[in-house]
Design a protein around this motif. Structure first.
Motif, PDB file in Angstrom:
ATOM      1  N   PRO A   7       0.826  -1.220   0.000  1.00 36.86           N
ATOM      2  CA  PRO A   7       0.000   0.000   0.000  1.00 36.86           C
ATOM      3  C   PRO A   7       0.851   1.256   0.000  1.00 36.86           C
ATOM      4  O   PRO A   7       2.039   1.247   0.302  1.00 36.86           O
ATOM      5  CB  PRO A   7      -0.842  -0.123   1.275  1.00 36.86           C
ATOM      6  N   ALA A   8       0.184   2.383  -0.324  1.00 37.05           N
ATOM      7  CA  ALA A   8       0.914   3.650  -0.515  1.00 37.05           C
ATOM      8  C   ALA A   8       1.515   4.166   0.787  1.00 37.05           C
ATOM      9  O   ALA A   8       2.628   4.704   0.807  1.00 37.05           O
ATOM     10  CB  ALA A   8      -0.053   4.701  -1.095  1.00 37.05           C
ATOM     11  N   HIS A   9       0.798   4.003   1.931  1.00 34.69           N
ATOM     12  CA  HIS A   9       1.330   4.551   3.190  1.00 34.69           C
ATOM     13  C   HIS A   9       2.559   3.794   3.672  1.00 34.69           C
ATOM     14  O   HIS A   9       3.356   4.306   4.439  1.00 34.69           O
ATOM     15  CB  HIS A   9       0.227   4.537   4.271  1.00 34.69           C
ATOM     16  N   ILE A  10       2.730   2.551   3.168  1.00 34.86           N
ATOM     17  CA  ILE A  10       3.953   1.811   3.527  1.00 34.86           C
ATOM     18  C   ILE A  10       5.052   2.141   2.532  1.00 34.86           C
ATOM     19  O   ILE A  10       6.224   2.232   2.895  1.00 34.86           O
ATOM     20  CB  ILE A  10       3.653   0.308   3.562  1.00 34.86           C
ATOM     21  N   LEU A  11       4.716   2.321   1.243  1.00 33.03           N
ATOM     22  CA  LEU A  11       5.730   2.712   0.261  1.00 33.03           C
ATOM     23  C   LEU A  11       6.330   4.067   0.575  1.00 33.03           C
ATOM     24  O   LEU A  11       7.505   4.339   0.273  1.00 33.03           O
ATOM     25  CB  LEU A  11       5.102   2.741  -1.158  1.00 33.03           C
ATOM     26  N   ALA A  12       5.548   4.969   1.244  1.00 37.12           N
ATOM     27  CA  ALA A  12       6.071   6.297   1.607  1.00 37.12           C
ATOM     28  C   ALA A  12       7.208   6.193   2.610  1.00 37.12           C
ATOM     29  O   ALA A  12       8.075   7.068   2.678  1.00 37.12           O
ATOM     30  CB  ALA A  12       4.933   7.156   2.177  1.00 37.12           C
ATOM     31  N   LEU A  13       7.254   5.089   3.366  1.00 35.24           N
ATOM     32  CA  LEU A  13       8.340   4.925   4.355  1.00 35.24           C
ATOM     33  C   LEU A  13       9.668   4.620   3.667  1.00 35.24           C
ATOM     34  O   LEU A  13      10.729   4.866   4.251  1.00 35.24           O
ATOM     35  CB  LEU A  13       7.979   3.780   5.308  1.00 35.24           C
ATOM     36  N   PHE A  14       9.627   4.121   2.465  1.00 36.77           N
ATOM     37  CA  PHE A  14      10.848   3.720   1.775  1.00 36.77           C
ATOM     38  C   PHE A  14      11.317   4.751   0.762  1.00 36.77           C
ATOM     39  O   PHE A  14      12.287   4.512   0.056  1.00 36.77           O
ATOM     40  CB  PHE A  14      10.626   2.365   1.075  1.00 36.77           C
ATOM     41  N   THR A  15      10.627   5.906   0.698  1.00 39.03           N
ATOM     42  CA  THR A  15      11.049   6.940  -0.253  1.00 39.03           C
ATOM     43  C   THR A  15      12.321   7.603   0.229  1.00 39.03           C
ATOM     44  O   THR A  15      12.522   7.783   1.436  1.00 39.03           O
ATOM     45  CB  THR A  15       9.938   8.003  -0.408  1.00 39.03           C
ATOM     46  N   PRO A  16      13.268   7.997  -0.701  1.00 43.90           N
ATOM     47  CA  PRO A  16      14.525   8.631  -0.270  1.00 43.90           C
ATOM     48  C   PRO A  16      14.298  10.062   0.228  1.00 43.90           C
ATOM     49  O   PRO A  16      13.318  10.715  -0.117  1.00 43.90           O
ATOM     50  CB  PRO A  16      15.374   8.603  -1.546  1.00 43.90           C
ATOM     51  N   ARG A  17      15.208  10.534   1.077  1.00 48.78           N
ATOM     52  CA  ARG A  17      15.145  11.903   1.602  1.00 48.78           C
ATOM     53  C   ARG A  17      15.563  12.889   0.521  1.00 48.78           C
ATOM     54  O   ARG A  17      16.278  12.527  -0.420  1.00 48.78           O
ATOM     55  CB  ARG A  17      16.065  12.050   2.802  1.00 48.78           C
ATOM     56  N   PRO A  18      15.166  14.187   0.697  1.00 50.50           N
ATOM     57  CA  PRO A  18      15.607  15.181  -0.299  1.00 50.50           C
ATOM     58  C   PRO A  18      17.100  15.443  -0.189  1.00 50.50           C
ATOM     59  O   PRO A  18      17.705  15.226   0.869  1.00 50.50           O
ATOM     60  CB  PRO A  18      14.783  16.424   0.070  1.00 50.50           C
ATOM     61  N   PRO A  19      17.744  15.890  -1.291  1.00 52.89           N
ATOM     62  CA  PRO A  19      19.190  16.126  -1.234  1.00 52.89           C
ATOM     63  C   PRO A  19      19.512  17.271  -0.279  1.00 52.89           C
ATOM     64  O   PRO A  19      18.685  18.160  -0.029  1.00 52.89           O
ATOM     65  CB  PRO A  19      19.534  16.498  -2.688  1.00 52.89           C
ATOM     66  N   PRO A  20      20.708  17.282   0.313  1.00 52.42           N
ATOM     67  CA  PRO A  20      21.075  18.356   1.266  1.00 52.42           C
ATOM     68  C   PRO A  20      21.161  19.702   0.562  1.00 52.42           C
ATOM     69  O   PRO A  20      21.456  19.794  -0.630  1.00 52.42           O
ATOM     70  CB  PRO A  20      22.429  17.914   1.798  1.00 52.42           C
ATOM     71  N   GLN A  21      20.870  20.784   1.378  1.00 51.63           N
ATOM     72  CA  GLN A  21      20.870  22.148   0.845  1.00 51.63           C
ATOM     73  C   GLN A  21      22.310  22.594   0.590  1.00 51.63           C
ATOM     74  O   GLN A  21      23.199  22.380   1.425  1.00 51.63           O
ATOM     75  CB  GLN A  21      20.176  23.097   1.843  1.00 51.63           C
ATOM     76  N   HIS A  22      22.516  23.263  -0.560  1.00 48.57           N
ATOM     77  CA  HIS A  22      23.855  23.722  -0.904  1.00 48.57           C
ATOM     78  C   HIS A  22      24.134  25.048  -0.201  1.00 48.57           C
ATOM     79  O   HIS A  22      23.359  26.003  -0.285  1.00 48.57           O
ATOM     80  CB  HIS A  22      23.989  23.915  -2.429  1.00 48.57           C
ATOM     81  N   LEU A  23      25.218  25.104   0.570  1.00 46.89           N
ATOM     82  CA  LEU A  23      25.622  26.303   1.291  1.00 46.89           C
ATOM     83  C   LEU A  23      26.925  26.819   0.731  1.00 46.89           C
ATOM     84  O   LEU A  23      27.788  26.025   0.296  1.00 46.89           O
ATOM     85  CB  LEU A  23      25.791  25.995   2.786  1.00 46.89           C
ATOM     86  N   PRO A  24      27.108  28.160   0.758  1.00 46.16           N
ATOM     87  CA  PRO A  24      28.382  28.693   0.244  1.00 46.16           C
ATOM     88  C   PRO A  24      29.513  28.361   1.188  1.00 46.16           C
ATOM     89  O   PRO A  24      29.296  28.148   2.385  1.00 46.16           O
ATOM     90  CB  PRO A  24      28.120  30.213   0.177  1.00 46.16           C
ATOM     91  N   PRO A  25      30.734  28.311   0.667  1.00 49.58           N
ATOM     92  CA  PRO A  25      31.874  27.960   1.530  1.00 49.58           C
ATOM     93  C   PRO A  25      32.154  29.078   2.553  1.00 49.58           C
ATOM     94  O   PRO A  25      31.848  30.250   2.339  1.00 49.58           O
ATOM     95  CB  PRO A  25      33.021  27.800   0.543  1.00 49.58           C
ATOM     96  N   LEU A  26      32.720  28.718   3.701  1.00 48.07           N
ATOM     97  CA  LEU A  26      33.060  29.668   4.752  1.00 48.07           C
ATOM     98  C   LEU A  26      34.225  30.544   4.332  1.00 48.07           C
ATOM     99  O   LEU A  26      35.191  30.052   3.741  1.00 48.07           O
ATOM    100  CB  LEU A  26      33.408  28.929   6.047  1.00 48.07           C
ATOM    101  N   VAL A  27      34.087  31.843   4.661  1.00 46.49           N
ATOM    102  CA  VAL A  27      35.162  32.788   4.351  1.00 46.49           C
ATOM    103  C   VAL A  27      36.036  32.937   5.585  1.00 46.49           C
ATOM    104  O   VAL A  27      35.531  33.225   6.691  1.00 46.49           O
ATOM    105  CB  VAL A  27      34.584  34.157   3.925  1.00 46.49           C
TER     106      VAL A  27
END
Length: 307
Positions: A7-27
């Motif tokens: 079922p769909a509510h169980i398939l939602a448990l196996f979905t991958p997480r979103p990619p990490p947010q891109h942050l600028p490098p530290l100055v």
């Protein structure tokens, strides 16, 4: 193993997480180089620094200002008292020995009314109310009579007279007649003035208060006397009981010895009674034996006789 068919509510448990947010490098910040103050000692002045002013709290500042104000006021009073000369006053006109001073006047009273009230004692030459710089009355006035006897009558009978709901105070003019006299504003004055006889209600209240005070004092004295008597009695009892207690303490070992002797006598009497009982038992046994022996002999003799 596939996840198809779930079922769909169980398939939602196996979905991958979103990619990490891109942050600028530290100055990297520039590091500030810190140095000691020893290099700048030569630039400092060689003179001694000024003295540090003491810091005062708001309460201390308020108290200091009040003190300074009081000192200034006292100095002003001293100067005014030194320069006070009623003979040089332009407003002080007339014979001082015929002038009457009236104080504690109501602010609603006018010169005409005051003159009308004091004309009863004699002919008035002049009546002058004293006003301040704003034109408001100060509450006192000077009345000049034509004859000295009128001043005396007004002085005797006018004190405490009720005018416009207030009782005035009457006195002679002392500024030009008494040496070294100072008014109240310069630290002088005559005080509360003449105090008349109290009313009947006040007299009764005062008499009751005096009686209550006397009774309280007498009660307190009686209580103190009773306490002193009780203390003396206790001391006398203690003094009498002390030798008795000493005698009792001395008699205690004697009583103990007597009790011991009594106990010994009792034990001796018990032992004597036991011995007497034993002797009686012995004598009874001996008699029984003798009786049994005599019976045996008699039986033997009887048998012989039969045989």
């Amino acid at each position: 193993m596939s996840a198809q068919g779930l079922p769909a509510h169980i398939l939602a448990l196996f979905t991958p997480r979103p990619p990490p947010q891109h942050l600028p490098p530290l100055v990297k910040k520039k590091i500030i180089k810190m140095h000691g103050a020893a290099d700048f000692v030569d630039f400092l002045p060689a003179e001694t620094p000024p003295e540090r002013e003491e810091w005062e709290t708001p309460l201390q500042r308020k108290a200091r200002r009040q003190r300074e104000k009081l000192e200034r006021h006292r100095e002003e009073l001293k100067e005014a008292a030194a320069n006070y000369d009623p003979h040089k006053d332009e407003n002080a006109v007339g014979d001082p020995f015929k002038t009457l001073f009236v104080a504690r006047i109501s602010y609603d009273t006018t010169e005409k009314k005051l003159k009308r009230e004091f004309e009863v004692f004699g002919v008035i030459k002049k009546a002058r109310m004293v006003y301040d710089q704003k034109g408001k009355p100060r509450g006192y006035a000077f009345i000049e009579y034509e004859h000295e006897r009128d001043v005396k009558n007004a002085y005797k009978q006018g004190d405490g007279k009720k005018i416009d709901g207030r009782r005035v105070m009457v006195d002679v003019e002392r500024g030009r007649t008494v040496e070294g006299w100072l008014p109240r504003r310069l630290g002088g004055g005559r005080g509360p003035g003449r105090q008349g006889k109290p009313s009947k209600k006040k007299a009764k209240l005062l008499a009751l208060q005096e009686k209550n005070d006397k009774t309280k004092k007498e009660e307190s004295k009686d209580k103190d006397k009773d306490r002193d008597r009780d203390r003396d009695r206790d001391r006398d009892r203690d003094d009498k009981e002390k030798p008795r207690e000493r005698e009792k303490e001395k008699e205690k070992p004697r009583e103990k010895d007597k009790e011991k002797e009594k106990e010994k006598e009792k034990t001796r009497a018990k032992d004597d009674d036991k011995e007497k009982v034993k002797e009686k038992d012995r004598k009874g046994d001996i008699k029984k034996r003798d009786r049994s022996r005599s019976r045996d002999r008699d039986d033997k003799k009887a048998k012989k006789a039969r045989d």
